[in-house]
Write a protein that holds these residues in place. Structure first.
Motif, PDB file in Angstrom:
ATOM      1  N   VAL A  14       0.820  -1.215   0.000  1.00 44.43           N
ATOM      2  CA  VAL A  14       0.000   0.000   0.000  1.00 44.43           C
ATOM      3  C   VAL A  14       0.851   1.260   0.000  1.00 44.43           C
ATOM      4  N   SER A  39     -13.418  -4.599   5.879  1.00 50.71           N
ATOM      5  CA  SER A  39     -12.204  -4.890   5.117  1.00 50.71           C
ATOM      6  C   SER A  39     -11.009  -4.125   5.671  1.00 50.71           C
ATOM      7  N   THR A  96      -8.167  -4.055   4.164  1.00 52.61           N
ATOM      8  CA  THR A  96      -7.539  -3.421   3.002  1.00 52.61           C
ATOM      9  C   THR A  96      -8.146  -2.055   2.744  1.00 52.61           C
ATOM     10  N   ILE A 115     -10.040   0.657  -5.488  1.00 58.91           N
ATOM     11  CA  ILE A 115     -10.609  -0.052  -4.338  1.00 58.91           C
ATOM     12  C   ILE A 115     -12.130   0.064  -4.340  1.00 58.91           C
ATOM     13  N   ASP A 121      -2.708 -10.183   3.648  1.00 63.52           N
ATOM     14  CA  ASP A 121      -3.267  -9.082   4.435  1.00 63.52           C
ATOM     15  C   ASP A 121      -2.373  -8.668   5.598  1.00 63.52           C
ATOM     16  N   ASN A 151      -1.401  -5.137   5.757  1.00 61.35           N
ATOM     17  CA  ASN A 151      -2.389  -4.164   6.226  1.00 61.35           C
ATOM     18  C   ASN A 151      -2.192  -3.815   7.693  1.00 61.35           C
ATOM     19  N   SER A 199     -11.537  -7.674  -2.403  1.00 54.71           N
ATOM     20  CA  SER A 199     -11.251  -7.880  -0.984  1.00 54.71           C
ATOM     21  C   SER A 199     -11.683  -9.281  -0.573  1.00 54.71           C
TER      22      SER A 199
END
Length: 754
Positions: free
Chosen positions: A67, A109, A111, A150, A272, A275, A435
């Motif tokens: 990210v 989520s 994300t 997204i 993930d 994240n 997601s």
């Protein structure tokens, strides 16, 4: 200045640990709901397999800072001190939002939350920078393409996952039906082969790509020859599973579900993980760049941050251990999982969500469309489809299991995992931003709809629940961006003092959610204690009587306490404690509502020779519910009156009320003892006492009407006084009826025993 940034890095890593905990609590639903919902194995076995998948996925993750590296914002335009503010705002916001969602059992989520937090915090800093440097606008600092991707991913994943889930489950059930055991003898190997192959493909696409323990040559070969791997996998698993079934009666569906659980857990941890720890790692890297450069914070631009950031192996292992421990210990994780299971369960029962206009409109429209379509489908085909979806035998077997009954069968659980695996793998290979939370949840909802789990008795509630969860996803994005924006802006203006204040605020918020969680746990425990345990799906009337007696005595005791406390707190104008009474009476209402909602299941499970006694049980619960309702209409108006700062009763009124309260207290204590001892010989005397109290209430009403006539009492206080008297009288009437019904219940059981 260096010290404060070192402290920020330390705080970021403390927040990373906390984020791992709340993140796993939120995302556990992705890989646990199918196995737990189908009760495919014991809870410990399911958790062990999921924990192994989580640990393997975390340990072998590539650790890439996806990210931060790929550009929610352009780091080359941000100074070191600004980038640290962005990262701190992101982590504080993430903890607050995820913890709140977990507390109320709503999956969201991670994300989406991290992306929009980065976006919001970066915009907050960019707005201030653009004022200082008019040559650059906010858009120059931000790369909005990622956020738009997204958002499109949310819409895409919701629609596609639900649709594919419906179609796949419909076809699967059409082939296997609910009585699928016989058909597994011939088709089990093929179904298992397709399922395990899909999961294998999922692991290849999602696992091999980022796994550090696999060499580049193997990774390239597997990627280029994915078709060959899949073909051989399908043949191998089909043959081996069919042979194992024929020789050893091997449970193909159980193996499929547990394998899928491992695969999704591994993919979750491997992908993930960034994240949760990505932002703190970027903060650490920024601090290293700052230390190495020796440049002042006010001039050091973070263009070096645009490159790749890899994670030390020991950090990945440590993160994996934290995730595994959380998976085993988090009660919030179980609550989030339960939301998904409840919305997809095959049977009716107490619904967590209420009805809504939108849901009612959808159900009405669906019924109309279904009726129209049925007119064009031949009767023979309709009858065939109905036979395949006939779950009556499944329901009979499920009822015999009692509390151990699954929410849905293993066939649907395997479809959930296979479809989710295929969609996530395909999206990853096409570089689409789907997601895992959205995919797994919507697939589960689609399969439950196709399985006719959303009947006319439950459809509006299930649809409302799904819409609430989807709305929560969009709320996550908006809330994450807004809160992160505000935090970053406050820190930019407030400096170190603002940073310390916001850290303390976040800690307080987490503490408050823990307090809420503990209260919820107590409430759940209370509800569980109220339930009547069955044996082989049946309940004896004696057991119903014993549990009924216990529940009534507890509620009457609470009734006594709340009635007395409400009047005394009102007289003392103690708003704080009166508000607590409102919360307690709400809890009491929920408990009686739960008892009434469970009447159907209780009566249904009564032994054949005990059905007649079910009538008395229904009467007792009805009167108990009405008694508590009357109390509610005493407590809440008193609080609202005090909350609006109106005048309380006069001395004369309080004197009368206190005399009445003493008489009510005496009657409630006698009622409590009568229920506890199951001795109703003094019931006629108690009924006489009730009649005398009602006469006292009539006298109090007359006195109040005289005060009104002489204009000695205001409108608000008069209406409240009369309302308290009226509801007290109603409470007494329902209470005596409750005692009479309980007496008849006890008498019926004794006669049956004799």
């Amino acid at each position: 200045m260096e010290t404060i940034y070192l402290v920020i890095v330390g705080v970021l890593f403390l927040l990373a640990i906390s984020d791992l905990v709340v993140g796993v609590s939120n995302d556990a639903v992705n890989f646990l709901n199918s196995a737990i919902g189908a009760r495919i194995a014991s809870f410990k076995v399911i958790l062990s397999i999921a924990a192994l998948g989580v640990f393997v996925g975390a340990s072998f993750s590539g650790g890439m800072m996806e990210v931060a590296r790929k550009g929610i914002f352009n780091p080359q335009f941000f100074l070191f001190e600004e980038i640290m503010i962005v990262f701190l705002a992101v982590m504080l916001t993430d903890i607050i939002i995820l913890d709140l969602f977990n507390t109320f059992g709503l999956p969201t989520s991670t994300t989406v939350s991290i992306v929009f937090e980065l976006l919001g915090a970066a915009i907050g800093v960019a707005v201030i920078k653009s004022f200082k440097n008019p040559e650059m606008v906010v858009a120059d600092y931000i790369n909005s393409a990622k956020a738009l991707a997204i958002i499109s991913g949310i819409l895409l994943s919701v629609a596609i996952s639900f649709t594919v889930g419906v179609i796949t489950q419909f076809i699967t059930r059409l082939i296997f039906s609910f009585n699928f055991k016989n058909r597994l003898k011939y088709l089990g190997g093929l179904w298992g082969g397709i399922a395990i192959t899909a999961i294998t493909y999922f692991l290849i696409v999602k696992g091999v790509k980022n796994a550090t323990f696999i060499s580049d040559s193997i990774r390239i070969w597997v990627t280029e020859n994915a078709g060959i791997v899949i073909s051989y996998s399908l043949i191998f698993w089909t043959l081996i599973l069919q042979v194992l079934y024929w020789l050893f009666n091997f449970n193909i569906l159980k193996f499929t579900v547990l394998t899928g659980t491992f695969a999704l857990a591994m993919a979750f941890a491997g992908n993930d993980l960034v994240n949760f720890i990505g932002v703190p790692l970027a903060g650490l890297e920024s601090f290293k760049i700052f230390k190495a450069s020796g440049a002042p914070t006010a001039t050091l631009l973070m263009d070096s941050l645009a490159g790749e950031i890899h994670t030390q192996a020991y950090l990945l292992v440590l993160a994996g251990l934290i995730m595994v421990i959380t998976l085993w210990t988090s009660k919030k994780a179980k609550k989030v999982v339960q939301t998904s299971i409840d919305l997809g369960r095959q049977t009716e029962g107490e619904e967590r969500f209420g009805s809504s206009f939108f849901a009612r409109s959808i159900v009405r429209g669906s019924i109309a469309v279904s009726n129209s379509i049925n007119q064009f489908i031949p009767t023979g085909i309709r009858n065939f489809i109905n036979r395949q979806f006939d779950s009556s035998k499944y329901e009979e077997e499920r009822q015999k299991l009692g509390k151990e009954a699954p929410s849905f069968d293993a066939l649907r659980a395997s479809v959930n995992l296979v479809v989710a695996s295929i969609l996530i793998a395909y999206a990853t290979s096409m570089k689409l931003p789907l997601s895992t939370t959205y995919v797994t949840f919507m697939v589960a909802m689609g399969t439950s709809l196709a399985d006719r789990a959303w009947g006319r008795e439950s459809a509006v509630y299930r649809i409302t629940g799904v819409v609430s969860v989807i709305g929560g996803w969009f709320l996550t994005a908006f809330s994450a961006a807004t809160i992160a924006f505000m935090m970053a802006t406050i820190m930019m203006f407030g400096g170190n003092y603002a940073i310390i204040a916001l850290i303390l605020l976040a800690a307080f918020m987490v503490y408050r959610t823990q307090v809420i969680t503990k209260k919820q746990e107590k409430e759940i425990k209370r509800f569980q204690e109220m339930e009547i345990e069955d044996v082989n799906g049946e309940i004896s009337s004696l057991k119903v009587l014993e549990k009924c007696q216990l529940n009534i005595s507890e509620i009457i005791n609470d009734l006594l306490k709340l009635y007395s406390n409400t009047l005394s707190y009102f007289e003392a104008e103690d708003r704080k404690h009166l508000k607590e009474c409102v919360k307690e009476v709400d809890s009491l209402n929920k408990r009686t509502k739960k008892l009434k909602a469970n009447i159907y299941n209780t009566v249904r499970k009564l032994q054949e020779d005990s059905v007649d006694s079910g009538l008395f049980y229904v009467q007792v619960i009805d009167y108990l519910r009405e008694t508590v309702h009357s109390l509610t209409f005493i407590v809440k108006p008193c609080f609202e009156h005090l909350d609006n700062n109106h005048k309380v009763f006069s001395e004369d009124q309080f004197e009368e009320i206190n005399i009445l309260e003493g008489k009510i207290r005496s009657l409630l204590i006698k009622s409590y003892n009568m229920i506890n001892k199951s001795d109703f010989t003094l019931l006629p005397e108690l009924a006489e006492e009730q009649s005398n109290i009602i006469e006292v209430i009539k006298g109090m009403r007359k006195k109040q009407l005289k005060r009104i006539k002489k204009e000695k009492a205001g409108t608000k206080i008069s209406m409240l006084y009369l309302s308290v008297l009226h509801e007290t009288q109603n409470m007494l009437l329902h209470l005596i009826n409750l005692l009479k019904a309980q007496r008849d219940f006890v008498k019926a059981i004794k006669e049956k025993k004799e």
